[in-house]
Design a protein around this motif. Structure first.
Motif, mmCIF file in Angstrom:
data_model
loop_
_atom_site.group_PDB
_atom_site.id
_atom_site.type_symbol
_atom_site.label_atom_id
_atom_site.label_comp_id
_atom_site.label_asym_id
_atom_site.label_seq_id
_atom_site.Cartn_x
_atom_site.Cartn_y
_atom_site.Cartn_z
ATOM 1 N N ASN A 125 0.857 -1.185 0.000
ATOM 2 C CA ASN A 125 0.000 0.000 0.000
ATOM 3 C C ASN A 125 0.893 1.236 0.000
ATOM 4 O O ASN A 125 1.322 1.699 1.047
ATOM 5 N N TYR A 126 1.145 1.757 -1.176
ATOM 6 C CA TYR A 126 2.025 2.914 -1.297
ATOM 7 C C TYR A 126 1.348 4.186 -0.786
ATOM 8 O O TYR A 126 2.010 5.088 -0.256
ATOM 9 N N ASP A 127 0.017 4.261 -0.920
ATOM 10 C CA ASP A 127 -0.702 5.492 -0.638
ATOM 11 C C ASP A 127 -0.928 5.688 0.856
ATOM 12 O O ASP A 127 -2.049 5.592 1.375
ATOM 13 N N GLN A 128 0.140 5.965 1.553
ATOM 14 C CA GLN A 128 0.113 6.271 2.979
ATOM 15 C C GLN A 128 1.378 7.048 3.316
ATOM 16 O O GLN A 128 2.378 6.933 2.609
ATOM 17 N N LEU A 129 1.340 7.831 4.357
ATOM 18 C CA LEU A 129 2.541 8.535 4.791
ATOM 19 C C LEU A 129 3.318 7.657 5.759
ATOM 20 O O LEU A 129 2.743 7.032 6.646
ATOM 21 N N SER A 130 4.618 7.639 5.591
ATOM 22 C CA SER A 130 5.468 6.987 6.579
ATOM 23 C C SER A 130 5.568 7.919 7.784
ATOM 24 O O SER A 130 5.131 9.073 7.743
ATOM 25 N N GLU A 131 6.163 7.426 8.845
ATOM 26 C CA GLU A 131 6.375 8.280 10.020
ATOM 27 C C GLU A 131 7.251 9.472 9.649
ATOM 28 O O GLU A 131 7.008 10.597 10.094
ATOM 29 N N LEU A 132 8.243 9.216 8.810
ATOM 30 C CA LEU A 132 9.110 10.303 8.351
ATOM 31 C C LEU A 132 8.336 11.271 7.466
ATOM 32 O O LEU A 132 8.530 12.493 7.542
ATOM 33 N N GLY A 133 7.441 10.742 6.631
ATOM 34 C CA GLY A 133 6.638 11.592 5.759
ATOM 35 C C GLY A 133 5.772 12.557 6.544
ATOM 36 O O GLY A 133 5.620 13.729 6.176
ATOM 37 N N ALA A 134 5.208 12.074 7.651
ATOM 38 C CA ALA A 134 4.405 12.937 8.518
ATOM 39 C C ALA A 134 5.277 14.034 9.126
ATOM 40 O O ALA A 134 4.872 15.201 9.207
ATOM 41 N N ARG A 135 6.491 13.661 9.529
ATOM 42 C CA ARG A 135 7.425 14.622 10.112
ATOM 43 C C ARG A 135 7.818 15.697 9.095
ATOM 44 O O ARG A 135 7.886 16.887 9.424
ATOM 45 N N GLN A 136 8.052 15.287 7.866
ATOM 46 C CA GLN A 136 8.410 16.243 6.815
ATOM 47 C C GLN A 136 7.294 17.272 6.619
ATOM 48 O O GLN A 136 7.556 18.469 6.495
ATOM 49 N N ALA A 137 6.050 16.799 6.600
ATOM 50 C CA ALA A 137 4.909 17.699 6.415
ATOM 51 C C ALA A 137 4.765 18.649 7.607
ATOM 52 O O ALA A 137 4.445 19.832 7.440
ATOM 53 N N GLN A 138 5.017 18.142 8.795
ATOM 54 C CA GLN A 138 4.947 18.980 9.995
ATOM 55 C C GLN A 138 6.001 20.083 9.949
ATOM 56 O O GLN A 138 5.729 21.242 10.286
ATOM 57 N N LEU A 139 7.198 19.732 9.521
ATOM 58 C CA LEU A 139 8.277 20.716 9.437
ATOM 59 C C LEU A 139 7.976 21.767 8.379
ATOM 60 O O LEU A 139 8.324 22.945 8.545
ATOM 61 N N LEU A 140 7.323 21.358 7.311
ATOM 62 C CA LEU A 140 6.934 22.329 6.288
ATOM 63 C C LEU A 140 5.936 23.324 6.858
ATOM 64 O O LEU A 140 6.081 24.535 6.679
ATOM 65 N N GLY A 141 4.912 22.812 7.545
ATOM 66 C CA GLY A 141 3.920 23.705 8.140
ATOM 67 C C GLY A 141 4.538 24.678 9.126
ATOM 68 O O GLY A 141 4.184 25.867 9.166
ATOM 69 N N LYS A 142 5.487 24.184 9.911
ATOM 70 C CA LYS A 142 6.187 25.040 10.871
ATOM 71 C C LYS A 142 6.970 26.135 10.155
ATOM 72 O O LYS A 142 6.969 27.300 10.573
ATOM 73 N N ALA A 143 7.645 25.764 9.064
ATOM 74 C CA ALA A 143 8.436 26.732 8.304
ATOM 75 C C ALA A 143 7.542 27.793 7.668
ATOM 76 O O ALA A 143 7.878 28.981 7.663
ATOM 77 N N LEU A 144 6.398 27.371 7.146
ATOM 78 C CA LEU A 144 5.473 28.329 6.535
ATOM 79 C C LEU A 144 4.951 29.314 7.575
ATOM 80 O O LEU A 144 4.770 30.502 7.291
ATOM 81 N N LYS A 145 4.715 28.825 8.787
ATOM 82 C CA LYS A 145 4.258 29.699 9.866
ATOM 83 C C LYS A 145 5.349 30.688 10.255
ATOM 84 O O LYS A 145 5.093 31.891 10.413
ATOM 85 N N GLU A 146 6.594 30.207 10.401
ATOM 86 C CA GLU A 146 7.703 31.061 10.796
ATOM 87 C C GLU A 146 8.010 32.127 9.749
ATOM 88 O O GLU A 146 8.471 33.215 10.081
ATOM 89 N N ARG A 147 7.760 31.785 8.490
ATOM 90 C CA ARG A 147 8.003 32.731 7.400
ATOM 91 C C ARG A 147 6.805 33.641 7.167
ATOM 92 O O ARG A 147 6.802 34.453 6.239
ATOM 93 N N ASN A 148 5.774 33.469 8.002
ATOM 94 C CA ASN A 148 4.566 34.297 7.927
ATOM 95 C C ASN A 148 3.928 34.235 6.546
ATOM 96 O O ASN A 148 3.508 35.256 5.993
ATOM 97 N N GLN A 149 3.867 33.009 6.000
ATOM 98 C CA GLN A 149 3.287 32.816 4.679
ATOM 99 C C GLN A 149 1.773 32.679 4.790
ATOM 100 O O GLN A 149 1.264 31.752 5.393
ATOM 101 N N SER A 150 1.065 33.634 4.226
ATOM 102 C CA SER A 150 -0.395 33.609 4.263
ATOM 103 C C SER A 150 -0.928 32.724 3.137
ATOM 104 O O SER A 150 -0.244 32.485 2.144
#
Length: 225
Positions: free
Chosen positions: A16-41
């Motif tokens: 089942n390829y269509d799922q996030l790995s634990e690392l994949g979830a972490r990558q997405a979390q870090l992206l969201g954090k970066a977008l917040k820190e950069r004040n990206q609306s």
């Protein structure tokens, strides 16, 4: 600006390829954090309908710190890599057959990449019949981008959570490249990376390709599949 975001690492080499790995979830979390820190609306969020797309949205927004709604659009979905593999070699409909084949190779990962590239090359050539033909896949990706661009007002940004295929198909058209260059473009895209498209008076133009600076602090976070 339109942010084309590749999903986090999925279930690579799993049935089942269509799922996030634990690392994949972490990558997405870090992206969201970066977008917040950069004040990206963001004014509009679009997601492909695949699980790995929707989960990437969820994890990113969790770190971004806002409960925002998003719209699903199937045109942002990835092509079916298993169909491409099966058309390239009918025996490859079975994951175990692929695994057995790779175990005999000196460099399994390199061999797998070559098989995937060959199957994509066949798809682009259009000499076989596919459920979703290359030309239609490319057209759908471009139309989805154009429609989104037309909906944005001056100063608004949109985020699109999608896969490497649609992003690379768009780049082919945006940069007037040959279809064959799709393989190389897609192969370089990092999970959770951001490719920015500027919506201007003179049309669409590439601003940033494959930005994964939110992962740069730890090379173990950088994955391509």
């Amino acid at each position: 600006m339109i942010y084309l975001i590749r999903h986090g690492q999925a279930g690579f080499l799993k049935e089942n390829y269509d799922q996030l790995s634990e690392l994949g979830a972490r990558q997405a979390q870090l992206l969201g954090k970066a977008l917040k820190e950069r004040n990206q609306s963001v004014s509009k969020i679009i997601s492909g309908s695949l699980i790995r797309h929707r989960k990437s949205v969820d994890h990113s927004l969790e770190s971004y710190g806002q409960k925002l709604s998003f719209t699903l659009d199937d045109r942002w979905n990835e092509y079916d890599h298993m169909e491409l593999l099966a058309k390239y070699n009918p025996k490859f409909t079975d994951h175990s057959v692929i695994g057995d084949h790779l175990m005999k190779e000196e460099n399994p990962m390199r061999s797998l990449q070559q098989i995937l590239n060959n199957s994509i090359s066949d798809w682009i050539k259009g000499e076989k019949e596919y459920v979703l033909e290359w030309q239609l896949f490319k057209e759908n990706s471009w139309k989805a981008l154009k429609e989104l661009a037309d909906q944005l007002k001056s100063g608004e940004n949109a985020w699109v959570f999608t896969s490497g295929g649609p992003i690379s198909a768009i780049l082919i058209q945006l940069l007037s490249l040959k279809d064959e260059q799709f393989i190389d473009l897609q192969g370089r895209l990092v999970n959770s990376s951001v490719t920015k498209v500027l919506v201007g008076k003179n049309g669409l133009s590439l601003s940033t390709y494959n930005d994964y600076s939110h992962l740069d602090h730890n090379r173990n976070l950088i994955t391509y599949r």
